[in-house]
Design an enzyme around this catalytic site. Structure first.
Site, mmCIF file in Angstrom:
data_model
loop_
_atom_site.group_PDB
_atom_site.id
_atom_site.type_symbol
_atom_site.label_atom_id
_atom_site.label_comp_id
_atom_site.label_asym_id
_atom_site.label_seq_id
_atom_site.Cartn_x
_atom_site.Cartn_y
_atom_site.Cartn_z
ATOM 1 N N TRP A 1 -39.839 3.559 21.412
ATOM 2 C CA TRP A 1 -38.676 3.429 20.040
ATOM 3 C C TRP A 1 -39.292 3.006 18.860
ATOM 4 O O TRP A 1 -39.903 1.982 18.996
ATOM 5 C CB TRP A 1 -37.409 2.196 20.657
ATOM 6 C CG TRP A 1 -36.607 2.996 21.552
ATOM 7 C CD1 TRP A 1 -36.931 1.805 22.836
ATOM 8 C CD2 TRP A 1 -35.516 4.175 22.289
ATOM 9 N NE1 TRP A 1 -36.082 3.043 24.151
ATOM 10 C CE2 TRP A 1 -35.544 3.471 23.053
ATOM 11 C CE3 TRP A 1 -35.642 4.885 21.249
ATOM 12 C CZ2 TRP A 1 -34.399 4.721 23.862
ATOM 13 C CZ3 TRP A 1 -34.698 6.054 21.909
ATOM 14 C CH2 TRP A 1 -34.159 5.783 22.430
ATOM 15 N N GLU B 1 -13.807 2.649 11.873
ATOM 16 C CA GLU B 1 -12.741 1.863 12.659
ATOM 17 C C GLU B 1 -12.632 0.875 12.991
ATOM 18 O O GLU B 1 -12.049 0.126 13.603
ATOM 19 C CB GLU B 1 -13.880 2.314 14.507
ATOM 20 C CG GLU B 1 -13.246 3.756 14.566
ATOM 21 C CD GLU B 1 -14.974 5.400 13.522
ATOM 22 O OE1 GLU B 1 -15.667 5.791 13.759
ATOM 23 O OE2 GLU B 1 -15.150 4.440 12.980
ATOM 24 N N THR C 1 -12.659 10.013 9.342
ATOM 25 C CA THR C 1 -13.935 9.429 8.708
ATOM 26 C C THR C 1 -15.003 10.807 8.697
ATOM 27 O O THR C 1 -14.023 12.479 8.707
ATOM 28 C CB THR C 1 -14.612 9.579 9.998
ATOM 29 O OG1 THR C 1 -14.037 10.344 11.280
ATOM 30 C CG2 THR C 1 -14.041 8.101 11.046
ATOM 31 N N LYS D 1 -37.936 7.909 19.658
ATOM 32 C CA LYS D 1 -38.964 7.657 20.871
ATOM 33 C C LYS D 1 -39.824 8.400 20.278
ATOM 34 O O LYS D 1 -40.373 9.352 20.418
ATOM 35 C CB LYS D 1 -38.145 8.112 21.847
ATOM 36 C CG LYS D 1 -38.739 7.412 22.604
ATOM 37 C CD LYS D 1 -37.626 7.190 24.327
ATOM 38 C CE LYS D 1 -38.241 6.535 25.739
ATOM 39 N NZ LYS D 1 -36.997 6.287 26.341
#
Length: 564
Positions: free
Chosen positions: A463, A348, A201, A458
């Site tokens: 959020w 993955e 990755t 945040k």
């Protein structure tokens, strides 16, 4: 299996029954019978039939065997997307060896790290990457054999030229080596849980992490992903008469396993080499390519190139993933004649776990509804289980409103990271793979990714979804690309900052004009007031990872160092 059968005397397995292990060689079964005359091309350089492809796969296996390589050895490839790469996709794992697809877009020190971490015994090396690899014989001592890949036109007149250009440390040139061995090879059966592939990755922190997949995992991913594609309405998914060309690199997550799927079906295939927009569009038009896949950056490149030609695409079905597709780009894609299909996956996950579903429900949607739906991440494909967890690991309702971390299970998810079990344990907390994506799932099973855990902002205790803000700002006609990151703020903790690349013809636009879209979204109830960015900074180009995704880690670093 035999133990279960032996529990009842009436269900004894025949002594000579074939157990049919799910190994990669089984993906060739249909094409060997039904597609022998179908063609595979490497750009404008080489075209041959599947019948020749099968012989070349056998020849490559014989070359590796002649060099003394054994089952379990790692064979690395550094090449652009070519017919040779496709041959290695099959010959290497079918010989019981492990194929390492090297990400040639990583920084040179990271490429060397991945080589030394996986320790391949052989390397298939494109001449173009020789400057990067010239010291591997000293700095990567595991490599014992290097095969030279040369894109010089083949023919008697060029053999001496090719040989003269080869470094003295290579075993020989690919085509010459294949010509010296038999085109027959008997690929053995073995345990389907044998490791077939590994790659690394690109990572957002530290060194790249190696993932690995077994034959069984790749076969099941290929079957399930192909099935999910073919089940969609006509004009959306794979069909026997499609022409396939990858636009996700073969070094990255098996090019989403489509080279395996396209070969399994027996499609006409085209491999483009290096991804140059002019070449991609030329090949699409020349070969009438109908089936491909790529990240939003590739979609943007295609649209821009075709627009310069004053034409539209005709019948190109493009699966889009890797990062969130914003609705502004989606709208332009539809106008340019591309039928795009969104999905979701990760390195993955081998990679596809979700894909947009086109059925009677989508047939009655308005164009605006269609665009919004197409930019979601689809529904789980067959054999995939998903849940949304809160911070305490409790499953949340699938009501389209409850938001938490997406976790999942599927038979093809990587079981750990290579030589990094601690990271693997973190990945699989509680027996579910943790994606680090914040998401919700609607009552009909549609997945909506709202942000990455590391990218969510945040502000004042609330959020803010960077993806939602990006989507709104993308509708401005002057915006070519947009990314939103969180920056430190003394009063609110964090505030969103928008980074924008303008279209060339609109370089005089003011930040206030683009931010007006955000304020309008607040008035309409689409965005909270604290979600509107404090400011916009204009960039000439957007920082991206080696596989074309927006690199928000680098953006945050550049902002901290006052480079933007």
């Amino acid at each position: 299996m035999t133990t279960i059968l032996n529990q009842h005397e009436d269900y004894q397995q025949a002594q000579e029954a074939y157990g049919f292990p799910l190994i990669i060689k089984q993906l060739l079964n249909r094409a060997k019978i039904a597609s022998k005359d179908q063609t595979i091309s490497y750009a404008d350089k080489v075209t041959y039939t599947y019948a020749e492809f099968f012989k070349r796969v056998n020849r490559l296996a014989n070359v590796l065997k002649t060099m003394g390589l054994q089952p379990g050895d790692v064979v690395a490839v550094m090449d652009w997307d070519s017919h040779r790469y496709l041959e290695a996709y099959f010959a290497v794992p079918m010989s019981g060896m492990i194929l390492q697809t090297v990400n040639v877009r990583l920084a040179e020190d990271k490429v060397l790290y991945t080589i030394n971490h996986s320790k391949p015994k052989a390397l298939l090396l494109n001449a173009e990457f020789e400057p990067m690899a010239k010291n591997y014989r000293h700095e990567a001592p595991s490599i014992e054999k290097i095969i030279w890949l040369d894109d010089t036109e083949y023919g008697e007149d060029n053999i001496q030229t090719q040989q003269a250009s080869m470094p003295d440390y290579v075993e020989g040139e690919y085509e010459s080596l294949l010509a010296e061995v038999s085109d027959e090879f008997d690929f053995p059966d073995f345990d389907e849980n044998t490791i077939a592939t590994t790659f690394y990755t690109s990572g957002t922190t530290g060194d790249p992490k190696g993932v690995f997949f077994t034959h069984r995992q790749i076969v099941l991913q290929t079957l399930s992903s192909t099935l999910a594609s073919a089940l969609s309405a006509e004009g959306q998914g794979a069909r026997y008469n499609d022409v396939y060309m990858p636009m996700t690199p073969l070094f990255h997550v098996h090019a989403w396993c489509w080279p395996y799927g396209a070969t399994m079906i027996g499609l006409k295939q085209v491999y483009p080499g290096r991804y140059i927009p002019e070449v991609l569009v030329d090949l699409i038009e020349q070969h009438k390519v109908t089936l491909s896949h790529g990240v939003p950056t590739i979609l943007q490149m295609l649209i821009k190139e075709m627009a310069t030609r004053g034409r539209k695409f005709n019948g190109l079905k493009l699966s889009v993933g890797g990062s969130k597709l914003n609705e502004g780009l989606a709208e332009v894609a539809i106008e340019s004649g591309i039928e795009f299909i969104s999905g979701f996956g990760m390195s993955e996950s081998c990679p596809v776990v979700a894909r947009a579903v086109f059925d009677d429900k989508t047939d009655v949607m308005s164009m605006d509804e269609q665009i919004s739906y197409r930019c979601l991440s689809g529904s789980p494909i067959m054999l995939v289980s998903m849940e949304i967890w809160d911070e305490n690991g409790k499953a949340l309702p699938m009501d389209g409103e409850s938001t938490g971390e997406l976790v999942m299970r599927a038979p093809w998810l990587t079981q750990s990271y290579f030589k990094n079990p601690d990271a693997g344990d973190e990945l699989w907390r509680g027996g579910w793979m943790h994606t680090q994506d914040i998401a919700c799932i609607t009552a009909d099973g549609t997945l909506k990714i709202t942000d990455r855990l590391k990218d969510v902002i945040k502000s004042g205790g609330e959020w803010v979804s960077s993806l939602e803000v990006e989507n709104i700002l993308s509708f401005h006609p002057c915006v070519a690309e947009v990314a939103v990151i969180g920056i430190a703020d003394e009063k609110w903790g964090e505030r969103p900052l928008a980074l924008v690349v303008l279209k060339p013809e609109h370089v005089d636009i003011k930040a206030e004009d683009i931010l007006a879209l955000g304020h309008h979204a607040v008035e309409k109830g689409y965005l909270p007031k604290y979600g509107v960015p404090s400011e916009i900074k204009f960039l000439r180009e957007m920082p991206k990872t080696s596989v074309g995704k927006l690199d928000k880690k680098k953006m945050r670093m550049m902002y901290a160092e006052k480079l933007i």
